[in-house]
Design a protein around this motif. Structure first.
Motif, PDB file in Angstrom:
ATOM      1  N   THR A   1      52.376  93.960  16.523  1.00 28.24           N
ATOM      2  CA  THR A   1      52.728  94.811  17.605  1.00 28.24           C
ATOM      3  C   THR A   1      52.080  96.082  17.861  1.00 28.24           C
ATOM      4  OG1 THR A   1      54.484  95.554  18.929  1.00 28.24           O
ATOM      5  CG2 THR A   1      55.057  95.189  16.682  1.00 28.24           C
ATOM      6  N   ALA A   2      52.126  96.866  18.406  1.00 28.18           N
ATOM      7  CA  ALA A   2      51.624  98.359  18.672  1.00 28.18           C
ATOM      8  C   ALA A   2      52.851  99.064  18.410  1.00 28.18           C
ATOM      9  CB  ALA A   2      51.135  98.529  20.291  1.00 28.18           C
ATOM     10  N   ASP A   3      53.985  98.727  18.523  1.00 30.76           N
ATOM     11  CA  ASP A   3      55.226  99.281  17.902  1.00 30.76           C
ATOM     12  C   ASP A   3      55.186  99.506  16.293  1.00 30.76           C
ATOM     13  OD1 ASP A   3      57.836 100.610  17.433  1.00 30.76           O
ATOM     14  OD2 ASP A   3      58.804  98.955  18.603  1.00 30.76           O
ATOM     15  N   LYS A   4      54.526 100.408  15.961  1.00 31.98           N
ATOM     16  CA  LYS A   4      54.106 100.492  14.432  1.00 31.98           C
ATOM     17  C   LYS A   4      54.636 102.046  13.750  1.00 31.98           C
ATOM     18  CE  LYS A   4      51.196 103.453  16.534  1.00 31.98           C
ATOM     19  NZ  LYS A   4      51.366 104.311  17.801  1.00 31.98           N
ATOM     20  N   TYR A   5      54.729 101.928  12.653  1.00 34.73           N
ATOM     21  CA  TYR A   5      55.010 103.116  11.918  1.00 34.73           C
ATOM     22  C   TYR A   5      53.818 104.048  11.545  1.00 34.73           C
ATOM     23  CZ  TYR A   5      56.568 106.217   8.019  1.00 34.73           C
ATOM     24  OH  TYR A   5      56.832 107.389   7.319  1.00 34.73           O
ATOM     25  N   GLU A   6      52.857 103.339  11.246  1.00 37.58           N
ATOM     26  CA  GLU A   6      51.403 104.058  11.157  1.00 37.58           C
ATOM     27  C   GLU A   6      50.328 103.385  11.595  1.00 37.58           C
ATOM     28  OE1 GLU A   6      51.390 105.153   7.090  1.00 37.58           O
ATOM     29  OE2 GLU A   6      50.550 103.304   6.324  1.00 37.58           O
ATOM     30  N   GLY A   7      49.269 103.555  11.740  1.00 38.36           N
ATOM     31  CA  GLY A   7      47.945 103.027  12.127  1.00 38.36           C
ATOM     32  C   GLY A   7      48.217 102.396  13.379  1.00 38.36           C
ATOM     33  N   ASN A   8      47.531 101.110  13.848  1.00 40.35           N
ATOM     34  CA  ASN A   8      47.716 100.808  15.004  1.00 40.35           C
ATOM     35  C   ASN A   8      48.622  99.751  15.384  1.00 40.35           C
ATOM     36  OD1 ASN A   8      45.396 102.449  16.103  1.00 40.35           O
ATOM     37  ND2 ASN A   8      43.905 101.288  14.835  1.00 40.35           N
ATOM     38  N   THR A   9      48.927  98.926  14.405  1.00 43.03           N
ATOM     39  CA  THR A   9      49.853  97.858  14.249  1.00 43.03           C
ATOM     40  C   THR A   9      50.879  97.782  13.412  1.00 43.03           C
ATOM     41  OG1 THR A   9      48.281  96.199  13.533  1.00 43.03           O
ATOM     42  CG2 THR A   9      48.186  96.495  15.870  1.00 43.03           C
ATOM     43  N   ALA A  10      52.058  96.890  13.637  1.00 43.68           N
ATOM     44  CA  ALA A  10      53.026  96.675  12.644  1.00 43.68           C
ATOM     45  C   ALA A  10      53.211  95.275  12.530  1.00 43.68           C
ATOM     46  CB  ALA A  10      53.949  97.458  12.840  1.00 43.68           C
ATOM     47  N   ALA A  11      53.976  94.617  11.621  1.00 44.91           N
ATOM     48  CA  ALA A  11      54.300  93.240  11.753  1.00 44.91           C
ATOM     49  C   ALA A  11      55.702  92.903  12.749  1.00 44.91           C
ATOM     50  CB  ALA A  11      54.626  92.655  10.357  1.00 44.91           C
TER      51      ALA A  11
ATOM     52  N   ALA B   1      61.317 105.159 -13.446  1.00 49.38           N
ATOM     53  CA  ALA B   1      62.379 104.084 -13.731  1.00 49.38           C
ATOM     54  C   ALA B   1      62.769 103.339 -12.583  1.00 49.38           C
ATOM     55  CB  ALA B   1      63.541 105.063 -14.405  1.00 49.38           C
ATOM     56  N   PRO B   2      63.445 102.137 -12.863  1.00 50.07           N
ATOM     57  CA  PRO B   2      63.717 101.414 -11.646  1.00 50.07           C
ATOM     58  C   PRO B   2      65.038 102.026 -11.044  1.00 50.07           C
ATOM     59  CG  PRO B   2      63.408 100.140 -13.527  1.00 50.07           C
ATOM     60  CD  PRO B   2      63.262 101.507 -13.831  1.00 50.07           C
ATOM     61  N   THR B   3      65.272 101.908  -9.845  1.00 49.14           N
ATOM     62  CA  THR B   3      66.504 102.439  -9.081  1.00 49.14           C
ATOM     63  C   THR B   3      67.451 101.360  -8.668  1.00 49.14           C
ATOM     64  OG1 THR B   3      65.264 101.999  -6.874  1.00 49.14           O
ATOM     65  CG2 THR B   3      65.170 104.320  -7.824  1.00 49.14           C
ATOM     66  N   ALA B   4      68.640 101.852  -8.687  1.00 47.14           N
ATOM     67  CA  ALA B   4      69.701 100.786  -8.481  1.00 47.14           C
ATOM     68  C   ALA B   4      69.900 100.364  -7.001  1.00 47.14           C
ATOM     69  CB  ALA B   4      70.976 101.394  -8.607  1.00 47.14           C
ATOM     70  N   THR B   5      69.354 101.068  -6.102  1.00 42.49           N
ATOM     71  CA  THR B   5      69.257 100.845  -4.509  1.00 42.49           C
ATOM     72  C   THR B   5      68.253 101.464  -3.878  1.00 42.49           C
ATOM     73  OG1 THR B   5      70.735 102.782  -4.114  1.00 42.49           O
ATOM     74  CG2 THR B   5      71.826 100.596  -4.388  1.00 42.49           C
ATOM     75  N   PRO B   6      67.523 100.943  -2.680  1.00 35.46           N
ATOM     76  CA  PRO B   6      66.617 101.484  -2.263  1.00 35.46           C
ATOM     77  C   PRO B   6      66.616 102.816  -1.462  1.00 35.46           C
ATOM     78  CG  PRO B   6      67.088  99.152  -1.181  1.00 35.46           C
ATOM     79  CD  PRO B   6      68.332  99.666  -2.147  1.00 35.46           C
ATOM     80  N   THR B   7      65.776 103.663  -1.625  1.00 34.35           N
ATOM     81  CA  THR B   7      65.850 105.167  -1.303  1.00 34.35           C
ATOM     82  C   THR B   7      65.154 105.318  -0.001  1.00 34.35           C
ATOM     83  OG1 THR B   7      65.795 105.831  -3.602  1.00 34.35           O
ATOM     84  CG2 THR B   7      65.465 107.426  -1.971  1.00 34.35           C
ATOM     85  N   PRO B   8      66.034 105.387   1.386  1.00 35.17           N
ATOM     86  CA  PRO B   8      65.497 105.414   2.561  1.00 35.17           C
ATOM     87  C   PRO B   8      64.815 106.923   2.781  1.00 35.17           C
ATOM     88  CG  PRO B   8      67.679 105.048   2.757  1.00 35.17           C
ATOM     89  CD  PRO B   8      67.385 105.276   1.083  1.00 35.17           C
ATOM     90  N   THR B   9      63.824 107.039   3.433  1.00 38.80           N
ATOM     91  CA  THR B   9      63.718 108.429   3.985  1.00 38.80           C
ATOM     92  C   THR B   9      63.473 108.320   5.580  1.00 38.80           C
ATOM     93  OG1 THR B   9      61.347 107.898   3.685  1.00 38.80           O
ATOM     94  CG2 THR B   9      62.614 109.137   1.796  1.00 38.80           C
ATOM     95  N   ALA B  10      63.596 109.462   6.254  1.00 37.95           N
ATOM     96  CA  ALA B  10      63.452 109.511   7.749  1.00 37.95           C
ATOM     97  C   ALA B  10      62.132 108.860   8.225  1.00 37.95           C
ATOM     98  CB  ALA B  10      63.797 110.667   8.217  1.00 37.95           C
ATOM     99  N   GLY B  11      62.050 108.124   9.196  1.00 36.16           N
ATOM    100  CA  GLY B  11      60.920 107.699   9.630  1.00 36.16           C
ATOM    101  C   GLY B  11      60.354 108.602  10.766  1.00 36.16           C
ATOM    102  N   ARG B  12      59.214 108.144  11.275  1.00 39.47           N
ATOM    103  CA  ARG B  12      58.290 108.658  12.107  1.00 39.47           C
ATOM    104  C   ARG B  12      58.667 107.894  13.613  1.00 39.47           C
ATOM    105  NH1 ARG B  12      52.583 107.891   9.586  1.00 39.47           N
ATOM    106  NH2 ARG B  12      53.006 108.500   7.679  1.00 39.47           N
ATOM    107  N   SER B  13      58.488 108.617  14.636  1.00 43.72           N
ATOM    108  CA  SER B  13      58.567 108.020  16.028  1.00 43.72           C
ATOM    109  C   SER B  13      57.463 106.826  16.057  1.00 43.72           C
ATOM    110  CB  SER B  13      58.647 109.067  17.007  1.00 43.72           C
ATOM    111  OG  SER B  13      57.393 109.503  17.222  1.00 43.72           O
TER     112      SER B  13
END
Length: 168
Positions: free
Chosen positions: A29-39, A154-166
């Motif tokens: 889809t064109a609804d992507k985070y970066e580049g031209n397409t995303a899954a 080192a491995p993390t206990a939980t995923p570390t999220p960061t704010a995304g782009r539009s």
């Protein structure tokens, strides 16, 4: 392994259990985070066995090695997913990342997970994004910017999220 989906879906596999009444699809889809397409994974009707997964196989991982998995994700409902790095075939041995739940939001967010492979890990790994335990009718999941690299972290206990782009 991974990356964006600029090249389409050829390096990815999708399973949505049509034999269990599921109506699911996978494309770009064109609804992507970066580049031209995303899954984009669409769950019109969840299968009764809850098996909805997007994955890559023959991922070259090394035993007893630290890795960083990073990917951007969102869903139209904020329903979660989990990720694993496992042996591609039976008995689907855990290679160091097993069913790590990711808090997916309705906006793009980058998730980073550091993990160590176990001593039996090999180049036959499957990197799997599993939606089936959380999906509901009408859900749409989006993934982009998938990256799996060796790291000294080192491995993390939980995923570390960061704010995304539009997604403009």
């Amino acid at each position: 392994q991974g990356g964006g989906f600029e090249g389409g879906t050829a390096s990815w596999s999708f399973f949505g259990s049509p034999g269990s009444g599921g109506v699911t699809s996978f494309g770009t889809t064109a609804d992507k985070y970066e580049g031209n397409t995303a899954a984009k994974v669409t769950v019109t009707t969840p299968p009764t066995d809850n098996n909805v997964q997007l994955y890559q196989y023959a991922v070259p991982v090394k035993p007893s090695t630290n890795y960083r998995l990073s990917f951007a994700a969102k869903s139209n409902t904020g329903h979660d997913l989990w990720v694993s790095a496992i042996k591609h075939g039976s008995p689907y041995t855990n290679y160091g990342l097993s069913r790590r739940v990711v808090d997916v939001t309705t906006g793009w967010r980058v998730n980073t997970i550091d993990f160590s492979t176990n001593p039996s890990a090999a180049a036959d790994a499957r990197l799997v994004f599993f939606m089936g335990d959380y999906d509901q009718a009408g859900d749409q999941y989006f993934l982009d910017a998938v990256s799996l690299v060796e790291t000294t972290a080192a491995p993390t206990a939980t995923p570390t999220p960061t704010a995304g782009r539009s997604s403009s």
